[in-house]
Design an enzyme around this catalytic site. Structure first.
Site, PDB file in Angstrom:
ATOM      1  N   LEU A  23       0.723  -1.187  -0.061  1.00 39.65           N
ATOM      2  CA  LEU A  23       0.242  -0.140  -0.005  1.00 39.65           C
ATOM      3  C   LEU A  23       0.915   1.190  -0.050  1.00 39.65           C
ATOM      4  O   LEU A  23       0.336   2.311  -0.645  1.00 39.65           O
ATOM      5  CB  LEU A  23      -0.804  -0.077   1.255  1.00 39.65           C
ATOM      6  CG  LEU A  23      -2.238  -0.915   1.177  1.00 39.65           C
ATOM      7  CD1 LEU A  23      -2.833  -1.013   2.467  1.00 39.65           C
ATOM      8  CD2 LEU A  23      -2.966  -0.997  -0.150  1.00 39.65           C
ATOM      9  N   GLY A  29       8.029   3.054   8.254  1.00 41.89           N
ATOM     10  CA  GLY A  29       7.640   1.876   7.947  1.00 41.89           C
ATOM     11  C   GLY A  29       6.816   1.568   6.452  1.00 41.89           C
ATOM     12  O   GLY A  29       6.796   2.439   5.674  1.00 41.89           O
ATOM     13  N   LYS A  46       1.242  -2.299   9.259  1.00 41.34           N
ATOM     14  CA  LYS A  46       2.405  -1.411   9.098  1.00 41.34           C
ATOM     15  C   LYS A  46       3.567  -1.886   9.890  1.00 41.34           C
ATOM     16  O   LYS A  46       3.269  -2.286  11.092  1.00 41.34           O
ATOM     17  CB  LYS A  46       2.013   0.183   9.758  1.00 41.34           C
ATOM     18  CG  LYS A  46       3.329   0.883   9.212  1.00 41.34           C
ATOM     19  CD  LYS A  46       2.823   2.312   9.503  1.00 41.34           C
ATOM     20  CE  LYS A  46       4.005   3.405   9.201  1.00 41.34           C
ATOM     21  NZ  LYS A  46       3.541   4.682   9.496  1.00 41.34           N
ATOM     22  N   ASP A 136       0.392  13.027  12.443  1.00 36.76           N
ATOM     23  CA  ASP A 136       0.769  12.834  11.101  1.00 36.76           C
ATOM     24  C   ASP A 136      -0.438  13.212  10.353  1.00 36.76           C
ATOM     25  O   ASP A 136      -0.569  12.613   9.387  1.00 36.76           O
ATOM     26  CB  ASP A 136       1.565  11.631  10.916  1.00 36.76           C
ATOM     27  CG  ASP A 136       2.501  11.877   9.640  1.00 36.76           C
ATOM     28  OD1 ASP A 136       2.936  12.864   9.526  1.00 36.76           O
ATOM     29  OD2 ASP A 136       2.642  10.775   9.386  1.00 36.76           O
TER      30      ASP A 136
END
Length: 185
Positions: A23, A29, A46, A136
């Site tokens: 993805l 990561g 992740k 984030d």
């Protein structure tokens, strides 16, 4: 059968997760779409490149992940699992089909832009009322997905990627700031 020649198993993940596709990759990561053989559903997984945190910070991250896993809101990807694979932390969350806001052509419709902004503000308000900060928030961490018939099939904004989250308390002295610099408040 879950095994397919186009979807080899992620070596570090054993038999629980079947990799379906990549993805994305980020500073912390790599994210895969996986099939969880225990839950029998597709999830976003992740896995961090390396443990960027010390043992005390990882324990805090685990506690915050437990808080995240209890949250349910239509504008937030639901957290599922947290663990370590050969010393590397990973977590899984609900896979939200759609396109990142960062890949969408400019929004020209005022009503659509306002609706998506309200979706995002409601999601962040819910997260903040729960005592957590998403560190984030940026266009690539907002997925635009089609809602169900209940909302007339309209596009909805869903916040993803809780790899950088912490309690809303002030940052303790000596701790480093984390996030994507252009989007930090």
């Amino acid at each position: 059968a879950l095994v397919s020649p186009r979807a080899p198993r992620i070596q570090d993940l054993g038999t629980r997760y079947l990799r379906l596709r990549l993805l994305g990759r980020g500073g912390m990561g790599t994210v895969f779409l996986v099939r969880d053989s225990y839950l029998k559903k597709d999830l976003a997984l992740k896995i961090l490149h390396a443990s960027p945190l010390g043992p005390e910070e990882m324990q805090e991250a685990q506690r915050e992940f437990v808080l995240l896993s209890r949250l349910e809101h239509p504008g937030l990807a639901r957290a599922h699992d947290f663990g370590y694979l050969r010393g590397r932390p990973y977590f899984t969350s609900e896979f939200i089909p759609g396109e990142p806001l960062s890949e969408r052509s400019p929004l020209e419709s005022g009503p659509e832009l306002l609706r998506l902004a309200v979706d995002l503000a409601e999601s962040l308000a819910f997260l903040h009322q729960s005592g957590l900060l998403h560190l984030d928030v940026k266009a690539s961490n907002v997925i635009l997905t089609r809602s169900g018939a209940r909302s007339g099939g309209l596009t909805r904004a869903v916040l993803i990627d809780f790899g950088l989250v912490r309690r809303g308390a002030p940052l303790p002295a000596g701790k480093r700031i984390r996030g994507s610099l252009p989007y930090m408040a």
